[in-house]
Design a protein around this motif. Structure first.
Motif, PDB file in Angstrom:
ATOM      1  N   VAL A   5      66.455  34.188  34.118  1.00 36.90           N
ATOM      2  CA  VAL A   5      65.179  32.990  33.901  1.00 36.90           C
ATOM      3  C   VAL A   5      65.286  32.707  32.199  1.00 36.90           C
ATOM      4  O   VAL A   5      66.237  33.422  31.506  1.00 36.90           O
ATOM      5  N   LEU A   6      65.590  30.974  31.717  1.00 38.76           N
ATOM      6  CA  LEU A   6      65.410  30.679  30.234  1.00 38.76           C
ATOM      7  C   LEU A   6      63.742  31.126  30.298  1.00 38.76           C
ATOM      8  O   LEU A   6      63.423  29.955  30.628  1.00 38.76           O
ATOM      9  N   VAL A   7      64.305  31.409  28.708  1.00 33.63           N
ATOM     10  CA  VAL A   7      62.378  31.391  28.626  1.00 33.63           C
ATOM     11  C   VAL A   7      62.348  30.245  27.019  1.00 33.63           C
ATOM     12  O   VAL A   7      63.907  30.677  26.197  1.00 33.63           O
ATOM     13  N   VAL A   8      61.716  29.494  26.866  1.00 34.94           N
ATOM     14  CA  VAL A   8      61.775  28.783  26.277  1.00 34.94           C
ATOM     15  C   VAL A   8      60.439  28.666  25.496  1.00 34.94           C
ATOM     16  O   VAL A   8      59.400  28.034  26.109  1.00 34.94           O
ATOM     17  N   ASP A   9      60.197  28.852  23.707  1.00 38.56           N
ATOM     18  CA  ASP A   9      60.056  29.053  23.841  1.00 38.56           C
ATOM     19  C   ASP A   9      59.746  29.135  21.640  1.00 38.56           C
ATOM     20  O   ASP A   9      60.831  29.879  21.398  1.00 38.56           O
ATOM     21  N   LEU A  12      59.845  32.954  18.068  1.00 39.81           N
ATOM     22  CA  LEU A  12      61.004  34.505  18.589  1.00 39.81           C
ATOM     23  C   LEU A  12      60.078  35.046  18.707  1.00 39.81           C
ATOM     24  O   LEU A  12      61.172  36.118  19.263  1.00 39.81           O
ATOM     25  N   THR A  13      59.075  36.049  17.826  1.00 41.99           N
ATOM     26  CA  THR A  13      58.968  37.196  18.314  1.00 41.99           C
ATOM     27  C   THR A  13      58.391  37.329  19.888  1.00 41.99           C
ATOM     28  O   THR A  13      58.398  37.801  20.194  1.00 41.99           O
ATOM     29  N   VAL A  14      57.390  35.940  20.608  1.00 40.49           N
ATOM     30  CA  VAL A  14      56.847  36.151  21.485  1.00 40.49           C
ATOM     31  C   VAL A  14      58.151  36.453  22.300  1.00 40.49           C
ATOM     32  O   VAL A  14      58.484  36.600  23.323  1.00 40.49           O
ATOM     33  N   SER A  15      59.237  35.428  22.479  1.00 35.42           N
ATOM     34  CA  SER A  15      60.421  35.511  22.866  1.00 35.42           C
ATOM     35  C   SER A  15      61.191  36.224  22.820  1.00 35.42           C
ATOM     36  O   SER A  15      61.729  37.257  23.760  1.00 35.42           O
ATOM     37  N   ASP A  16      61.574  37.111  21.499  1.00 37.80           N
ATOM     38  CA  ASP A  16      61.602  38.534  21.942  1.00 37.80           C
ATOM     39  C   ASP A  16      61.200  40.214  22.354  1.00 37.80           C
ATOM     40  O   ASP A  16      61.909  40.654  23.675  1.00 37.80           O
ATOM     41  N   VAL A  17      60.270  39.686  22.284  1.00 39.51           N
ATOM     42  CA  VAL A  17      59.368  40.654  23.910  1.00 39.51           C
ATOM     43  C   VAL A  17      59.386  39.896  24.901  1.00 39.51           C
ATOM     44  O   VAL A  17      59.420  40.719  25.847  1.00 39.51           O
ATOM     45  N   VAL A  18      59.462  39.058  25.124  1.00 39.26           N
ATOM     46  CA  VAL A  18      59.354  38.606  26.517  1.00 39.26           C
ATOM     47  C   VAL A  18      60.710  38.949  27.156  1.00 39.26           C
ATOM     48  O   VAL A  18      61.145  39.005  28.431  1.00 39.26           O
ATOM     49  N   ARG A  19      61.724  39.030  26.753  1.00 34.91           N
ATOM     50  CA  ARG A  19      62.780  38.638  26.876  1.00 34.91           C
ATOM     51  C   ARG A  19      63.032  40.650  26.636  1.00 34.91           C
ATOM     52  O   ARG A  19      64.316  40.870  28.213  1.00 34.91           O
ATOM     53  N   ARG A  20      62.950  41.407  26.174  1.00 31.46           N
ATOM     54  CA  ARG A  20      63.069  42.661  26.691  1.00 31.46           C
ATOM     55  C   ARG A  20      62.530  42.456  27.618  1.00 31.46           C
ATOM     56  O   ARG A  20      62.807  43.439  28.365  1.00 31.46           O
ATOM     57  N   TYR A  21      61.062  42.476  27.852  1.00 31.66           N
ATOM     58  CA  TYR A  21      60.382  43.328  29.420  1.00 31.66           C
ATOM     59  C   TYR A  21      60.995  42.630  30.467  1.00 31.66           C
ATOM     60  O   TYR A  21      61.256  43.260  32.015  1.00 31.66           O
ATOM     61  N   LEU A  22      61.790  41.272  30.656  1.00 31.22           N
ATOM     62  CA  LEU A  22      62.478  41.196  31.834  1.00 31.22           C
ATOM     63  C   LEU A  22      63.721  41.450  31.303  1.00 31.22           C
ATOM     64  O   LEU A  22      64.252  41.531  33.196  1.00 31.22           O
ATOM     65  N   ALA A  33      64.461  27.850  21.537  1.00 27.47           N
ATOM     66  CA  ALA A  33      63.377  27.979  20.535  1.00 27.47           C
ATOM     67  C   ALA A  33      62.768  26.320  20.828  1.00 27.47           C
ATOM     68  O   ALA A  33      62.057  26.577  20.016  1.00 27.47           O
ATOM     69  N   ASP A  34      63.426  25.258  21.164  1.00 27.28           N
ATOM     70  CA  ASP A  34      62.871  23.947  21.371  1.00 27.28           C
ATOM     71  C   ASP A  34      63.277  23.575  22.818  1.00 27.28           C
ATOM     72  O   ASP A  34      64.075  23.884  23.603  1.00 27.28           O
ATOM     73  N   GLY A  35      62.877  21.992  22.421  1.00 34.77           N
ATOM     74  CA  GLY A  35      62.566  20.928  23.890  1.00 34.77           C
ATOM     75  C   GLY A  35      64.534  21.182  23.485  1.00 34.77           C
ATOM     76  O   GLY A  35      65.727  21.403  25.109  1.00 34.77           O
ATOM     77  N   PRO A  36      65.307  20.616  23.003  1.00 32.43           N
ATOM     78  CA  PRO A  36      66.504  19.751  22.993  1.00 32.43           C
ATOM     79  C   PRO A  36      67.656  21.024  23.169  1.00 32.43           C
ATOM     80  O   PRO A  36      68.618  21.042  24.505  1.00 32.43           O
ATOM     81  N   GLN A  37      67.188  22.374  22.612  1.00 31.33           N
ATOM     82  CA  GLN A  37      68.132  23.534  23.068  1.00 31.33           C
ATOM     83  C   GLN A  37      67.362  24.305  24.645  1.00 31.33           C
ATOM     84  O   GLN A  37      69.168  24.361  25.270  1.00 31.33           O
ATOM     85  N   ALA A  38      66.683  23.869  24.653  1.00 28.83           N
ATOM     86  CA  ALA A  38      66.263  24.456  26.285  1.00 28.83           C
ATOM     87  C   ALA A  38      67.357  23.475  26.939  1.00 28.83           C
ATOM     88  O   ALA A  38      67.842  23.847  28.440  1.00 28.83           O
ATOM     89  N   MET A  39      67.053  22.142  26.750  1.00 35.73           N
ATOM     90  CA  MET A  39      68.596  21.426  27.787  1.00 35.73           C
ATOM     91  C   MET A  39      69.510  21.475  27.903  1.00 35.73           C
ATOM     92  O   MET A  39      70.466  21.867  28.514  1.00 35.73           O
ATOM     93  N   ILE A  40      70.101  21.574  26.076  1.00 38.74           N
ATOM     94  CA  ILE A  40      71.702  22.762  26.420  1.00 38.74           C
ATOM     95  C   ILE A  40      71.910  24.210  27.403  1.00 38.74           C
ATOM     96  O   ILE A  40      72.898  23.898  27.761  1.00 38.74           O
ATOM     97  N   ALA A  41      70.923  24.289  26.787  1.00 32.88           N
ATOM     98  CA  ALA A  41      70.913  26.035  27.993  1.00 32.88           C
ATOM     99  C   ALA A  41      70.401  25.605  29.941  1.00 32.88           C
ATOM    100  O   ALA A  41      71.445  26.508  30.378  1.00 32.88           O
ATOM    101  N   PHE A  42      70.181  24.596  29.782  1.00 27.18           N
ATOM    102  CA  PHE A  42      69.565  24.395  30.830  1.00 27.18           C
ATOM    103  C   PHE A  42      71.237  24.243  32.106  1.00 27.18           C
ATOM    104  O   PHE A  42      71.342  24.303  32.818  1.00 27.18           O
TER     105      PHE A  42
END
Length: 233
Positions: A5-9, A12-22, A33-42
């Motif tokens: 799962v790729l989480v894009v937000d 950072l607090t929200v992302s970390d919580v979502v990461r831990r639950y997933l 953390a942003d659109g360009p990073q999301a595309m690189i990760a994708f």
């Protein structure tokens, strides 16, 4: 193999919580953390599903969704929207988001939504082919054709079309379709409306005057078959 799962937000607090639950639920998780990073990760590792915030720096969530879907048309996407951003949510659904969660949200609820979308995206069930004249929906292979043309359907669009086509002539309330196709016992009925509109654009000769997916005023929608039949593959 664990699903990715790729989480894009950008929160950072929200992302970390979502990461831990997933991760606790058994998923591999990548954060951006942003659109360009999301595309690189994708591009670096194609995800099985994307959790995507609409409000992002650099490249907003809607554009990220467009770009990812141009590469993988049936990529499952769960969008995160802030309370009151109904217009953005509708645009996200128009782009083919399979689900959305409104902030603030319960991480447990998000995990359930992720599992639901992935489950519906998986190839499962009996080998059934649904037919209505030139419209052919192969449920097991998750491929739909109208004549010689393969239809570009998102996960939810395919599920909705298959469900309606498998119940020809029956009128469904929007709440019933939310429950049967999305697995929601409550939710925004505009989700169904948007997906019906998108489906009509793909299966109707004239989407403004639909003959297959018709509106039942005061109720919801009905699939009106030409020569519908279900056959074993």
């Amino acid at each position: 193999m664990r699903q990715h799962v790729l989480v894009v937000d950008d929160d950072l607090t929200v992302s970390d919580v979502v990461r831990r639950y997933l991760e606790r639920a058994g998923f591999d998780v990548t954060l951006a953390a942003d659109g360009p990073q999301a595309m690189i990760a994708f591009e670096r590792r194609r995800p099985d599903l994307v959790v995507l915030d609409l409000m992002l720096p650099g490249l907003d969530g809607l554009e990220v969704c467009r770009r990812m879907r141009s590469r993988v048309r049936d990529l499952p996407v769960v969008m995160l929207t802030a309370l009151g951003e109904e217009a953005d949510r509708v645009v996200g659904l128009e782009l083919g988001a399979d689900d959305y969660v409104t902030k603030p949200f319960s991480p447990r609820e998000l995990v359930l939504r992720v599992r639901s979308v992935l489950r519906r995206a998986a190839h499962a069930g009996a080998p059934v082919v649904l037919r209505d004249g030139p419209l052919v929906v192969d449920v097991e292979r998750r491929v739909a054709h109208l004549g010689d043309q393969e239809l570009a359907l998102t996960v939810r669009e395919f599920d909705l079309l298959a469900y309606l086509l498998s119940h020809p002539g029956r009128a469904f309330k929007r709440a019933e379709l939310l429950d049967a196709v999305w697995g929601w016992t409550f939710g925004d009925h505009s989700t169904v409306t948007v997906h019906v509109r998108r489906l009509r654009e793909k299966v109707e000769a004239d989407p403004a005057d639909p003959k297959r997916i018709v509106t039942v005023w005061g109720v919801g929608y009905r699939y009106e078959p030409l020569t519908a039949a279900r056959t074993a593959a």
